[in-house]
Design a protein around this motif. Sequence first.
Motif, PDB file in Angstrom:
ATOM      1  N   ASP A  59       0.848  -1.188   0.000  1.00 46.91           N
ATOM      2  CA  ASP A  59       0.000   0.000   0.000  1.00 46.91           C
ATOM      3  C   ASP A  59       0.885   1.241   0.000  1.00 46.91           C
ATOM      4  OD1 ASP A  59      -1.570   2.133   1.907  1.00 46.91           O
ATOM      5  OD2 ASP A  59      -2.925   0.987   0.623  1.00 46.91           O
ATOM      6  N   ASP A  60       0.443   2.293  -0.688  1.00 46.82           N
ATOM      7  CA  ASP A  60       1.222   3.532  -0.752  1.00 46.82           C
ATOM      8  C   ASP A  60       1.430   4.170   0.615  1.00 46.82           C
ATOM      9  OD1 ASP A  60       1.581   3.355  -3.483  1.00 46.82           O
ATOM     10  OD2 ASP A  60      -0.112   4.650  -3.959  1.00 46.82           O
ATOM     11  N   ASN A  61       0.577   3.852   1.571  1.00 41.76           N
ATOM     12  CA  ASN A  61       0.684   4.436   2.906  1.00 41.76           C
ATOM     13  C   ASN A  61       1.437   3.545   3.893  1.00 41.76           C
ATOM     14  OD1 ASN A  61      -0.842   6.764   2.194  1.00 41.76           O
ATOM     15  ND2 ASN A  61      -2.685   5.517   2.301  1.00 41.76           N
ATOM     16  N   GLU A  62       2.006   2.461   3.405  1.00 42.64           N
ATOM     17  CA  GLU A  62       2.741   1.539   4.270  1.00 42.64           C
ATOM     18  C   GLU A  62       3.981   2.235   4.841  1.00 42.64           C
ATOM     19  OE1 GLU A  62       3.466  -1.046   6.576  1.00 42.64           O
ATOM     20  OE2 GLU A  62       2.050  -1.915   5.162  1.00 42.64           O
ATOM     21  N   THR A  63       4.243   2.009   6.103  1.00 38.65           N
ATOM     22  CA  THR A  63       5.400   2.632   6.749  1.00 38.65           C
ATOM     23  C   THR A  63       6.536   1.648   7.002  1.00 38.65           C
ATOM     24  OG1 THR A  63       4.440   2.283   8.930  1.00 38.65           O
ATOM     25  CG2 THR A  63       3.991   4.405   7.865  1.00 38.65           C
ATOM     26  N   LEU A  64       6.277   0.358   6.843  1.00 40.55           N
ATOM     27  CA  LEU A  64       7.319  -0.647   7.021  1.00 40.55           C
ATOM     28  C   LEU A  64       8.218  -0.692   5.795  1.00 40.55           C
ATOM     29  CD1 LEU A  64       5.254  -3.635   8.459  1.00 40.55           C
ATOM     30  CD2 LEU A  64       6.753  -2.087   9.732  1.00 40.55           C
ATOM     31  N   SER A  65       9.466  -1.065   5.993  1.00 41.42           N
ATOM     32  CA  SER A  65      10.344  -1.310   4.854  1.00 41.42           C
ATOM     33  C   SER A  65       9.871  -2.582   4.164  1.00 41.42           C
ATOM     34  CB  SER A  65      11.790  -1.482   5.325  1.00 41.42           C
ATOM     35  OG  SER A  65      11.923  -2.701   6.039  1.00 41.42           O
ATOM     36  N   ILE A  66      10.346  -2.813   2.969  1.00 37.23           N
ATOM     37  CA  ILE A  66       9.986  -4.034   2.246  1.00 37.23           C
ATOM     38  C   ILE A  66      10.432  -5.254   3.053  1.00 37.23           C
ATOM     39  CG2 ILE A  66      10.465  -5.413   0.179  1.00 37.23           C
ATOM     40  CD1 ILE A  66      10.590  -2.678  -1.357  1.00 37.23           C
ATOM     41  N   THR A  67      11.636  -5.191   3.596  1.00 38.09           N
ATOM     42  CA  THR A  67      12.173  -6.306   4.386  1.00 38.09           C
ATOM     43  C   THR A  67      11.315  -6.591   5.609  1.00 38.09           C
ATOM     44  OG1 THR A  67      14.385  -5.750   3.606  1.00 38.09           O
ATOM     45  CG2 THR A  67      14.240  -7.156   5.553  1.00 38.09           C
ATOM     46  N   ALA A  68      10.859  -5.552   6.288  1.00 34.35           N
ATOM     47  CA  ALA A  68       9.987  -5.743   7.457  1.00 34.35           C
ATOM     48  C   ALA A  68       8.606  -6.225   7.024  1.00 34.35           C
ATOM     49  CB  ALA A  68       9.871  -4.443   8.243  1.00 34.35           C
ATOM     50  N   TRP A  69       8.101  -5.695   5.909  1.00 34.44           N
ATOM     51  CA  TRP A  69       6.770  -6.068   5.418  1.00 34.44           C
ATOM     52  C   TRP A  69       6.715  -7.530   4.990  1.00 34.44           C
ATOM     53  CZ3 TRP A  69       4.253  -6.787   0.467  1.00 34.44           C
ATOM     54  CH2 TRP A  69       2.856  -6.693   0.526  1.00 34.44           C
ATOM     55  N   GLU A  70       7.855  -8.063   4.534  1.00 32.14           N
ATOM     56  CA  GLU A  70       7.912  -9.478   4.139  1.00 32.14           C
ATOM     57  C   GLU A  70       7.464 -10.404   5.276  1.00 32.14           C
ATOM     58  OE1 GLU A  70      11.746  -9.611   1.112  1.00 32.14           O
ATOM     59  OE2 GLU A  70      12.073  -9.770   3.266  1.00 32.14           O
ATOM     60  N   LYS A  71       7.653  -9.976   6.503  1.00 35.78           N
ATOM     61  CA  LYS A  71       7.351 -10.807   7.662  1.00 35.78           C
ATOM     62  C   LYS A  71       5.882 -10.776   8.073  1.00 35.78           C
ATOM     63  CE  LYS A  71      12.058 -10.220   9.353  1.00 35.78           C
ATOM     64  NZ  LYS A  71      12.629  -9.466   8.268  1.00 35.78           N
ATOM     65  N   THR A  72       5.088  -9.881   7.468  1.00 35.13           N
ATOM     66  CA  THR A  72       3.658  -9.817   7.777  1.00 35.13           C
ATOM     67  C   THR A  72       2.914 -10.874   6.958  1.00 35.13           C
ATOM     68  OG1 THR A  72       3.092  -8.218   6.038  1.00 35.13           O
ATOM     69  CG2 THR A  72       3.852  -7.316   8.162  1.00 35.13           C
ATOM     70  N   SER A  73       1.662 -11.141   7.318  1.00 32.21           N
ATOM     71  CA  SER A  73       0.903 -12.159   6.581  1.00 32.21           C
ATOM     72  C   SER A  73       0.701 -11.755   5.117  1.00 32.21           C
ATOM     73  CB  SER A  73      -0.434 -12.430   7.254  1.00 32.21           C
ATOM     74  OG  SER A  73      -1.194 -11.252   7.347  1.00 32.21           O
ATOM     75  N   LYS A  74       0.367 -10.501   4.863  1.00 24.40           N
ATOM     76  CA  LYS A  74       0.214 -10.045   3.473  1.00 24.40           C
ATOM     77  C   LYS A  74       1.552 -10.076   2.747  1.00 24.40           C
ATOM     78  CE  LYS A  74      -3.761  -6.987   3.986  1.00 24.40           C
ATOM     79  NZ  LYS A  74      -4.237  -5.603   3.861  1.00 24.40           N
ATOM     80  N   GLY A  75       2.602  -9.706   3.468  1.00 18.13           N
ATOM     81  CA  GLY A  75       3.935  -9.683   2.875  1.00 18.13           C
ATOM     82  C   GLY A  75       4.416 -11.064   2.473  1.00 18.13           C
ATOM     83  N   LYS A  76       4.074 -12.070   3.269  1.00 16.02           N
ATOM     84  CA  LYS A  76       4.483 -13.445   2.946  1.00 16.02           C
ATOM     85  C   LYS A  76       3.824 -13.928   1.657  1.00 16.02           C
ATOM     86  CE  LYS A  76       5.605 -14.732   7.646  1.00 16.02           C
ATOM     87  NZ  LYS A  76       5.294 -15.523   8.818  1.00 16.02           N
ATOM     88  N   VAL A  77       2.570 -13.564   1.462  1.00 16.10           N
ATOM     89  CA  VAL A  77       1.866 -13.946   0.230  1.00 16.10           C
ATOM     90  C   VAL A  77       2.504 -13.239  -0.963  1.00 16.10           C
ATOM     91  CG1 VAL A  77      -0.342 -13.795  -0.997  1.00 16.10           C
ATOM     92  CG2 VAL A  77      -0.302 -14.422   1.424  1.00 16.10           C
ATOM     93  N   ALA A  78       2.743 -11.938  -0.811  1.00 19.05           N
ATOM     94  CA  ALA A  78       3.372 -11.163  -1.893  1.00 19.05           C
ATOM     95  C   ALA A  78       4.783 -11.669  -2.168  1.00 19.05           C
ATOM     96  CB  ALA A  78       3.395  -9.681  -1.532  1.00 19.05           C
ATOM     97  N   MET A  79       5.484 -12.035  -1.123  1.00 22.82           N
ATOM     98  CA  MET A  79       6.854 -12.530  -1.260  1.00 22.82           C
ATOM     99  C   MET A  79       6.908 -13.772  -2.147  1.00 22.82           C
ATOM    100  SD  MET A  79       9.315 -13.384   1.914  1.00 22.82           S
ATOM    101  CE  MET A  79      10.878 -14.174   1.752  1.00 22.82           C
ATOM    102  N   ALA A  80       5.988 -14.692  -1.935  1.00 25.30           N
ATOM    103  CA  ALA A  80       5.942 -15.901  -2.751  1.00 25.30           C
ATOM    104  C   ALA A  80       5.679 -15.562  -4.216  1.00 25.30           C
ATOM    105  CB  ALA A  80       4.876 -16.852  -2.219  1.00 25.30           C
ATOM    106  N   ALA A  81       4.744 -14.640  -4.447  1.00 24.99           N
ATOM    107  CA  ALA A  81       4.426 -14.246  -5.823  1.00 24.99           C
ATOM    108  C   ALA A  81       5.597 -13.512  -6.474  1.00 24.99           C
ATOM    109  CB  ALA A  81       3.174 -13.362  -5.839  1.00 24.99           C
ATOM    110  N   CYS A  82       6.235 -12.625  -5.727  1.00 22.08           N
ATOM    111  CA  CYS A  82       7.349 -11.849  -6.273  1.00 22.08           C
ATOM    112  C   CYS A  82       8.600 -12.709  -6.471  1.00 22.08           C
ATOM    113  CB  CYS A  82       7.644 -10.639  -5.391  1.00 22.08           C
ATOM    114  SG  CYS A  82       6.333  -9.388  -5.462  1.00 22.08           S
ATOM    115  N   ASP A  83       8.784 -13.741  -5.618  1.00 18.70           N
ATOM    116  CA  ASP A  83       9.880 -14.683  -5.833  1.00 18.70           C
ATOM    117  C   ASP A  83       9.734 -15.328  -7.205  1.00 18.70           C
ATOM    118  OD1 ASP A  83      11.224 -14.371  -3.433  1.00 18.70           O
ATOM    119  OD2 ASP A  83      10.364 -16.148  -2.486  1.00 18.70           O
TER     120      ASP A  83
END
Length: 91
Positions: A59-83
Motif C-alpha cells: 500500500d502507498d501508505n505503508e510505513t514498514l520497509s519491504i524487508t519488514a513487510w515481508e514478515k507480515t501475513s500479506k507480505g508473505k503472500v506477496a513474497m511468494a508471488a514476487c519470488d
Amino acid sequence: MKLALGAFAIFAGVSFATPTLAASDDAKWIARCLRDNADAKVKVEIVASYCTCMNNEMDDNETLSITAWEKTSKGKVAMAACDKKSGWDKK
C-alpha cells in the motif's frame, strides 16, 4: 561492488524516469530493499525485480520497509508471488 553499482543504476533510473514524489518514495524503498539484500546469491537484476514487485504490492501508505513487510501475513503472500515473478525461486 557489482551489487552496489547495479543498485545505484537502478535507483538512478527509477528516480529520473518518474520524478514525482511517490516515485521518489518508491525509489528510496527499492534502494533500501536492494541494500538489505546485498548478500543475496542471485543476480542484482533479480533482486531489483523482486524489490520492485514487492514495492508495487505494498500500500502507498505503508510505513514498514519491504524487508519488514515481508514478515507480515500479506507480505508473505506477496513474497511468494514476487519470488516467482522475479525468478528468485529459480536461483
